[in-house]
Design a protein around this motif. Sequence first.
Motif, PDB file in Angstrom:
ATOM      1  N   THR A  22       0.810  -1.222   0.000  1.00  0.00           N
ATOM      2  CA  THR A  22       0.000   0.000   0.000  1.00  0.00           C
ATOM      3  C   THR A  22       0.842   1.270   0.000  1.00  0.00           C
ATOM      4  N   LEU A  23       2.163   1.140   0.091  1.00  0.00           N
ATOM      5  CA  LEU A  23       3.027   2.315   0.234  1.00  0.00           C
ATOM      6  C   LEU A  23       3.677   2.713  -1.085  1.00  0.00           C
ATOM      7  N   PRO A  24       3.945   3.997  -1.271  1.00  0.00           N
ATOM      8  CA  PRO A  24       4.792   4.393  -2.397  1.00  0.00           C
ATOM      9  C   PRO A  24       6.168   3.734  -2.259  1.00  0.00           C
ATOM     10  N   VAL A  25       6.780   3.410  -3.381  1.00  0.00           N
ATOM     11  CA  VAL A  25       8.031   2.649  -3.346  1.00  0.00           C
ATOM     12  C   VAL A  25       9.114   3.393  -2.570  1.00  0.00           C
ATOM     13  N   ALA A  26       9.238   4.688  -2.753  1.00  0.00           N
ATOM     14  CA  ALA A  26      10.271   5.444  -2.038  1.00  0.00           C
ATOM     15  C   ALA A  26      10.072   5.352  -0.534  1.00  0.00           C
ATOM     16  N   GLN A  27       8.829   5.448  -0.080  1.00  0.00           N
ATOM     17  CA  GLN A  27       8.543   5.344   1.351  1.00  0.00           C
ATOM     18  C   GLN A  27       8.818   3.938   1.857  1.00  0.00           C
ATOM     19  N   LEU A  28       8.482   2.936   1.051  1.00  0.00           N
ATOM     20  CA  LEU A  28       8.738   1.553   1.445  1.00  0.00           C
ATOM     21  C   LEU A  28      10.233   1.295   1.580  1.00  0.00           C
ATOM     22  N   ARG A  29      11.031   1.845   0.672  1.00  0.00           N
ATOM     23  CA  ARG A  29      12.484   1.662   0.759  1.00  0.00           C
ATOM     24  C   ARG A  29      13.034   2.294   2.032  1.00  0.00           C
ATOM     25  N   ASP A  30      12.519   3.479   2.375  1.00  0.00           N
ATOM     26  CA  ASP A  30      12.961   4.126   3.610  1.00  0.00           C
ATOM     27  C   ASP A  30      12.585   3.287   4.825  1.00  0.00           C
ATOM     28  N   ARG A  31      11.388   2.721   4.816  1.00  0.00           N
ATOM     29  CA  ARG A  31      10.959   1.910   5.959  1.00  0.00           C
ATOM     30  C   ARG A  31      11.792   0.648   6.085  1.00  0.00           C
ATOM     31  N   TYR A  32      12.065   0.007   4.968  1.00  0.00           N
ATOM     32  CA  TYR A  32      12.883  -1.205   4.993  1.00  0.00           C
ATOM     33  C   TYR A  32      14.276  -0.900   5.543  1.00  0.00           C
ATOM     34  N   ALA A  33      14.852   0.221   5.111  1.00  0.00           N
ATOM     35  CA  ALA A  33      16.173   0.608   5.609  1.00  0.00           C
ATOM     36  C   ALA A  33      16.137   0.876   7.105  1.00  0.00           C
ATOM     37  N   ALA A  34      15.066   1.523   7.585  1.00  0.00           N
ATOM     38  CA  ALA A  34      14.948   1.794   9.016  1.00  0.00           C
ATOM     39  C   ALA A  34      14.793   0.508   9.803  1.00  0.00           C
ATOM     40  N   GLN A  35      14.026  -0.443   9.286  1.00  0.00           N
ATOM     41  CA  GLN A  35      13.863  -1.723   9.970  1.00  0.00           C
ATOM     42  C   GLN A  35      15.175  -2.494  10.012  1.00  0.00           C
ATOM     43  N   ALA A  36      15.931  -2.451   8.912  1.00  0.00           N
ATOM     44  CA  ALA A  36      17.231  -3.123   8.898  1.00  0.00           C
ATOM     45  C   ALA A  36      18.172  -2.494   9.915  1.00  0.00           C
ATOM     46  N   ALA A  37      18.133  -1.179  10.043  1.00  0.00           N
ATOM     47  CA  ALA A  37      18.979  -0.493  11.019  1.00  0.00           C
ATOM     48  C   ALA A  37      18.580  -0.851  12.441  1.00  0.00           C
ATOM     49  N   TRP A  86      13.290  -7.567  -4.888  1.00  0.00           N
ATOM     50  CA  TRP A  86      13.773  -6.917  -6.107  1.00  0.00           C
ATOM     51  C   TRP A  86      13.446  -5.420  -6.132  1.00  0.00           C
ATOM     52  N   THR A  87      12.877  -4.899  -5.043  1.00  0.00           N
ATOM     53  CA  THR A  87      12.314  -3.547  -5.029  1.00  0.00           C
ATOM     54  C   THR A  87      12.919  -2.676  -3.938  1.00  0.00           C
ATOM     55  N   VAL A  88      13.235  -3.264  -2.783  1.00  0.00           N
ATOM     56  CA  VAL A  88      13.821  -2.534  -1.661  1.00  0.00           C
ATOM     57  C   VAL A  88      15.142  -3.199  -1.289  1.00  0.00           C
ATOM     58  N   GLY A  89      15.805  -2.650  -0.264  1.00  0.00           N
ATOM     59  CA  GLY A  89      17.102  -3.179   0.141  1.00  0.00           C
ATOM     60  C   GLY A  89      18.220  -2.640  -0.729  1.00  0.00           C
ATOM     61  N   ASP A  90      19.438  -2.656  -0.169  1.00  0.00           N
ATOM     62  CA  ASP A  90      20.605  -2.174  -0.898  1.00  0.00           C
ATOM     63  C   ASP A  90      21.859  -2.668  -0.190  1.00  0.00           C
ATOM     64  N   VAL A  91      23.005  -2.153  -0.586  1.00  0.00           N
ATOM     65  CA  VAL A  91      24.249  -2.618   0.028  1.00  0.00           C
ATOM     66  C   VAL A  91      24.349  -2.182   1.490  1.00  0.00           C
ATOM     67  N   ASP A  92      23.663  -1.116   1.871  1.00  0.00           N
ATOM     68  CA  ASP A  92      23.697  -0.689   3.274  1.00  0.00           C
ATOM     69  C   ASP A  92      22.861  -1.590   4.164  1.00  0.00           C
ATOM     70  N   ASP A 203       0.719 -11.599   0.699  1.00  0.00           N
ATOM     71  CA  ASP A 203       0.135 -10.633  -0.238  1.00  0.00           C
ATOM     72  C   ASP A 203       1.165  -9.586  -0.661  1.00  0.00           C
ATOM     73  N   ASP A 204       2.085  -9.250   0.233  1.00  0.00           N
ATOM     74  CA  ASP A 204       3.171  -8.355  -0.148  1.00  0.00           C
ATOM     75  C   ASP A 204       4.119  -9.043  -1.131  1.00  0.00           C
ATOM     76  N   LEU A 205       4.358 -10.339  -0.923  1.00  0.00           N
ATOM     77  CA  LEU A 205       5.219 -11.071  -1.855  1.00  0.00           C
ATOM     78  C   LEU A 205       4.627 -11.057  -3.260  1.00  0.00           C
ATOM     79  N   ARG A 206       3.307 -11.214  -3.346  1.00  0.00           N
ATOM     80  CA  ARG A 206       2.659 -11.134  -4.655  1.00  0.00           C
ATOM     81  C   ARG A 206       2.862  -9.741  -5.264  1.00  0.00           C
ATOM     82  N   TRP A 207       2.763  -8.712  -4.455  1.00  0.00           N
ATOM     83  CA  TRP A 207       2.963  -7.345  -4.936  1.00  0.00           C
ATOM     84  C   TRP A 207       4.392  -7.152  -5.445  1.00  0.00           C
TER      85      TRP A 207
END
Length: 309
Positions: A22-37, A86-92, A203-207
Amino acid sequence: MDRFVRALIQWQAGGRPEPARTLPVAQLRDRYAAQAAHVRGEATRDAGIETKDQLIDGGDGEFGVRTYLPPTDRGRLVTYLHGGGWTVGDVDTHDPVCRRIATELGAVVVSVDYRRAPEHPHPGPLQDGIAASEWADRTFPGRHHVIAGDSAGGALAVGISMHHRDHGGIGFAAQLLVYPPADPELRSQSARKYGSGYLSEVDDLRWYYDQYVPDPARRTDPEINLLGADHRGLPPTVIGTAEFDPLHDEGVELAVRLAADGVVVHHVPAPGLVHGYLLMADIVPAASVATRNVLAAVEQMLAQVPMAQ
């Protein structure tokens, strides 16, 4: 379920997070990075590892790689593809994972900051991974080269192996696949049983598949539908699965099919854990053990491979 993982699930649920889909991709990437941190500790940062970030040419544009030089070099090389649908996450986000690999395997690690969906759908990330593996092999020649990845990165790793097999490319010494997605239809029993409430929502995996492979006709490609692929001639493989993971059964079935096609396979289960446990290894003792177990299985495989002359 591991009590530390249960606490993480309760912590996440307490924040009432919106579903990824349900989130914009940019916001989802920020959230994923915050959760990883949030689950990152400091232990892996004190291992005497040197790193270097740089851009390399992917053929149709540049993308980044981060190279890790281990404190004790044992002549290994790992090209690593991070997870994140394939959408979020990075080397950090996956920096601690690559530091552990470099330290425990005595390997140079090349972590691939491949271009992500939806801006770069299939086969874009795969092509970046292929280019990165070739760059790594040229830059650090004469080593036992392992192709590795977690989650979506694990699927990319298999696609990279198939490309090199089919085009007379790199002969990888091993491949490491940790909780890889293998069936774009998500038809397994574990997808139904653990599809909600275990950090990774089916359902997120399907997305995520919709972002990466928007054309349903491409989902039969062997690099996407790993369970329908020809695995003959692929390198010896370590597959790690997590007990409470929607993708658990896919990983088990992939191990069975690889073995049926003549590939040497070591399946390493992780009881009590969920999808994404590699990122939890700094704060969840059982995740640290599971991470050591999959790397020990890779170590065992590499010990049986003679050094190139």
